[in-house]
Design an enzyme around this catalytic site. Structure first.
Site, PDB file in Angstrom:
ATOM      1  N   HIS A 297       0.719  -1.317  -0.123  1.00 37.00           N
ATOM      2  CA  HIS A 297       0.082  -0.028  -0.478  1.00 37.00           C
ATOM      3  C   HIS A 297       0.710   0.711   0.341  1.00 37.00           C
ATOM      4  O   HIS A 297       1.829   1.187   0.298  1.00 37.00           O
ATOM      5  CB  HIS A 297      -0.743   0.145   1.308  1.00 37.00           C
ATOM      6  CG  HIS A 297      -2.000   0.961   1.241  1.00 37.00           C
ATOM      7  ND1 HIS A 297      -1.910   2.291   1.705  1.00 37.00           N
ATOM      8  CD2 HIS A 297      -3.150   0.599   1.210  1.00 37.00           C
ATOM      9  CE1 HIS A 297      -3.074   3.187   1.728  1.00 37.00           C
ATOM     10  NE2 HIS A 297      -3.537   2.121   1.221  1.00 37.00           N
TER      11      HIS A 297
ATOM     12  N   ASP B 280       2.822  -4.569   8.001  1.00 38.54           N
ATOM     13  CA  ASP B 280       1.984  -3.624   7.547  1.00 38.54           C
ATOM     14  C   ASP B 280       0.364  -4.810   7.785  1.00 38.54           C
ATOM     15  O   ASP B 280       0.295  -5.450   7.526  1.00 38.54           O
ATOM     16  CB  ASP B 280       1.507  -3.184   6.959  1.00 38.54           C
ATOM     17  CG  ASP B 280       0.627  -2.317   6.168  1.00 38.54           C
ATOM     18  OD1 ASP B 280      -0.532  -2.245   6.658  1.00 38.54           O
ATOM     19  OD2 ASP B 280       0.139  -2.006   4.903  1.00 38.54           O
TER      20      ASP B 280
ATOM     21  N   GLN C 108      -4.698  -5.136   6.770  1.00 38.61           N
ATOM     22  CA  GLN C 108      -5.633  -6.274   6.607  1.00 38.61           C
ATOM     23  C   GLN C 108      -5.394  -7.127   6.891  1.00 38.61           C
ATOM     24  O   GLN C 108      -6.788  -7.737   6.993  1.00 38.61           O
ATOM     25  CB  GLN C 108      -5.811  -6.058   4.743  1.00 38.61           C
ATOM     26  CG  GLN C 108      -5.125  -5.042   4.041  1.00 38.61           C
ATOM     27  CD  GLN C 108      -7.090  -5.106   3.842  1.00 38.61           C
ATOM     28  OE1 GLN C 108      -7.959  -5.437   4.519  1.00 38.61           O
ATOM     29  NE2 GLN C 108      -6.725  -3.079   3.342  1.00 38.61           N
TER      30      GLN C 108
ATOM     31  N   LYS D 271     -10.645  -0.426  10.776  1.00 40.32           N
ATOM     32  CA  LYS D 271     -10.409  -1.673   9.553  1.00 40.32           C
ATOM     33  C   LYS D 271     -11.522  -2.874  10.786  1.00 40.32           C
ATOM     34  O   LYS D 271     -11.934  -4.204  10.126  1.00 40.32           O
ATOM     35  CB  LYS D 271      -9.614  -1.968   8.714  1.00 40.32           C
ATOM     36  CG  LYS D 271      -9.878  -1.386   8.006  1.00 40.32           C
ATOM     37  CD  LYS D 271      -7.845  -1.990   6.828  1.00 40.32           C
ATOM     38  CE  LYS D 271      -7.461  -0.446   5.721  1.00 40.32           C
ATOM     39  NZ  LYS D 271      -8.261   0.312   4.594  1.00 40.32           N
TER      40      LYS D 271
ATOM     41  N   CYS E  81      -5.012   2.885  -3.036  1.00 42.80           N
ATOM     42  CA  CYS E  81      -3.806   3.273  -2.944  1.00 42.80           C
ATOM     43  C   CYS E  81      -2.522   2.145  -2.830  1.00 42.80           C
ATOM     44  O   CYS E  81      -1.806   2.111  -2.183  1.00 42.80           O
ATOM     45  CB  CYS E  81      -3.643   3.475  -1.402  1.00 42.80           C
ATOM     46  SG  CYS E  81      -4.657   5.191  -0.954  1.00 42.80           S
TER      47      CYS E  81
END
Lengths: 413, 148
Positions: free
Chosen positions: A126, A202, A205, A228, A370
């Site tokens: 991202h 990261d 997600q 999220k 993104c």
């Protein structure tokens, strides 16, 4: 195929927004990779906190402030347990995962990277895990290397040892927001450490959808966002290995992050206050704590199992109905993918597709997500993306498929 | 919710399926690239201006039906027009798209500027997210004019 993993109807009933009808029909919300909806318990926790216990934290002696501080710090402990961090002082609240990654790049990066130093990223990152490093390329002259992808959108690890050779950091996603690919985080952390690099994950997600264990991974940093994972927007988390966080210079300066300020300088507070300058998003942190309680009550392993089931069913349904007319990007193996699908459909531009799906209240994202470098690699400007979460059921897949059929009527391909 | 028939008028779909004036022009034609940062769409506008008149225009790039058809119709509308008339048309079109002028005031429609087929894009204003799609080619056209 039945789904014994989750009682989705009971879960969905706890989300007020998902009860809403638009133009006389229910919503089919398939944009949770973008942001998730909020259960009543999170909404109530934030309202009750504002109604009953809201006050400044960490700086006032009265009882109310003490209650507010307990609520805020209690959420930190919930986060610590949720990701199996060793200590709660390793959990830093930020604005979002983007700020968490920027914190690492600016604070750890500024202190530890020099001209010519190498940071390794993957081709499916991202922008939030690209641009902060590009900024260090411009500022300090560091070099970036990119882990390539296989044809089905997994990391191609054949050259990883060479890419990591001499690197100072390896920063990678645990799950792609475009392809849905879940990466072998533990293996990647080990490879980074073998090369003498730190491992930055990261988890934006991944964390909302899977069991997270930073100690089992052997990671050094983990970034993720509350919004999220059924929590409110406005708060994110940076978890970091205590020894690294302790050695890092502060990121933002101001109140709360100091031990002392004089006319000739300052000293920083201990962790985690050192990285929490100014009044934090107190209400939102309390909401995040409630979101973690909500997710824990269902169980992350069950959520993951449900989404693997939904991914398999989506692949089967869409492929069966549309054959070669639909191109699902990423792997078809649900062992290595979550329930986030980018796709191309009958040559219809994603913008147009999402507009037509919206007529049936099907909410999907259209755009570059993104991840423009990945889009270029895939040879597209944009994709449509449907992403499923714990409140989506099999029926949602059928509505999506029906709505896709409707798009053909307009564009006549 | 406004119906899709307001957005996807037949003439728009026709320009989408059969875009006019696709291609490139070699230098000294001016060339500008427009980006829609939200969706990643890109548009190329090539412009030849001879004696104050847009003598040729070509459009390249990729985009959704609205951005592509708007670009196609724009190319037809400006080809052969004097530059000052082109600027007036851009202003009229932006006014139709509810875009304010440089001072933030609404643009009053100038009745002497005829929109013709472009009026088909009027329905886009009911879908505010798509206004950027419709205006991308026009902003890129202005950039290409500035480069001269």
């Amino acid at each position: 195929m039945t789904n014994a993993q989750l009682d989705v109807a009971a879960i969905k009933a706890q989300f007020p927004l998902l009860q809403r009808e638009l133009n006389g029909a229910p919503l089919v919300y398939l944009d949770s990779a973008n942001t998730s909806q909020k259960p009543q318990s999170v909404i109530d926790a934030m309202s009750t906190f504002m109604e009953q216990s809201y006050a400044p934290i960490n700086r006032s002696a009265y009882q109310l402030a003490s209650e507010a501080t307990d609520a805020y710090e209690g959420a930190r402990t919930k986060v610590q347990r949720f990701i199996n961090a060793r200590r709660d002082r390793e959990v830093v609240f930020t604005k979002n995962a983007t700020e968490s990654l920027n914190l690492v790049a600016h604070s750890w990066g500024r202190a530890n990277l020099r001209e010519g130093d190498v940071v390794v990223l993957t081709q499916m990152e991202h922008h939030a895990n690209i641009v902060p490093w590009h900024m260090l390329v411009q500022e300090k002259g560091i070099q970036l290397r990119w882990v390539p992808l296989t044809a089905d959108g997994q990391l191609d690890l054949t050259t990883l040892p060479q890419l990591l050779d001499g690197a100072k950091a390896f920063s990678f996603t645990a799950m792609s927001n475009v392809l849905g690919t879940i990466t072998p985080v533990q293996q990647l952390c080990a490879a980074a450490h073998d090369a003498g690099a730190i491992a930055i994950v990261d988890g934006c997600q991944y964390v909302p959808h899977n069991v997270t264990d930073v100690q089992a991974w052997g990671a050094d940093f983990l970034a993720f966002s509350s919004h999220k994972m059924c929590g409110p927007s406005g708060v994110g988390v940076l978890w970091g290995r205590e020894s690294l966080l302790d050695a890092m210079p502060p990121f933002l300066g101001g109140g709360n992050m100091i031990a002392d300020v004089r006319f000739d300088g300052f000293t920083t507070a201990e962790l985690p206050a050192k990285f929490e300058a100014g009044t934090p998003p107190i209400i939102e942190v309390v909401g995040l704590g409630a979101a973690i309680d909500f997710l824990d009550g269902i169980g992350m392993a069950s959520i993951r199992a449900h989404e693997a089931h939904m991914a398999a069913l989506a692949i089967a349904t869409l492929t069966e109905r549309f054959g070669d007319d639909i191109q699902l990007h990423g792997s078809t193996d649900t062992e290595v993918r979550g329930a986030t699908f980018s796709f191309a459909f009958r040559g219809i531009h994603p913008h147009d597709l999402s507009q037509v799906l919206d007529q049936r209240n099907v909410c999907v994202r259209a755009g570059h997500h993104c991840a423009k470098p990945l889009m270029r690699l895939m040879g597209v400007n944009a994709t449509a993306r449907a992403s499923f979460y714990l409140y989506n059921d099999e029926h949602d897949i059928d509505v999506l498929a029906d709505a896709l059929d409707g798009a053909t009527d307009i564009f006549g391909f | 919710m406004p119906g899709l028939e307001d957005l996807y008028r037949e003439i728009i779909l026709d320009h989408h399926r059969n875009p006019r004036n696709r291609g490139e022009l070699a230098p000294p034609a001016s060339h500008a690239v427009g980006h829609n940062p939200l969706c990643g769409d890109e548009i190329d506008v090539y412009l030849d201006v001879t004696d104050g008149v847009v003598s040729d225009v070509k459009v390249g790039g990729q985009g959704c039906s609205i951005s592509q058809s708007s670009a196609s119709m724009m190319s037809q509308a400006v080809k052969g027009k004097p530059v000052d008339e082109v600027r007036a048309l851009v202003r009229r079109f932006k006014g139709m798209m509810s875009i304010p002028d440089e001072d933030g005031n609404p643009i009053e429609p100038d009745p002497s500027v005829k929109l013709g087929d472009l009026e088909a894009l009027q329905g886009v204003v009911k879908f505010p997210v798509r206004i950027k799609c419709a205006t991308l080619a026009w902003n890129t056209l202005l950039e290409a004019l500035e480069q001269r």
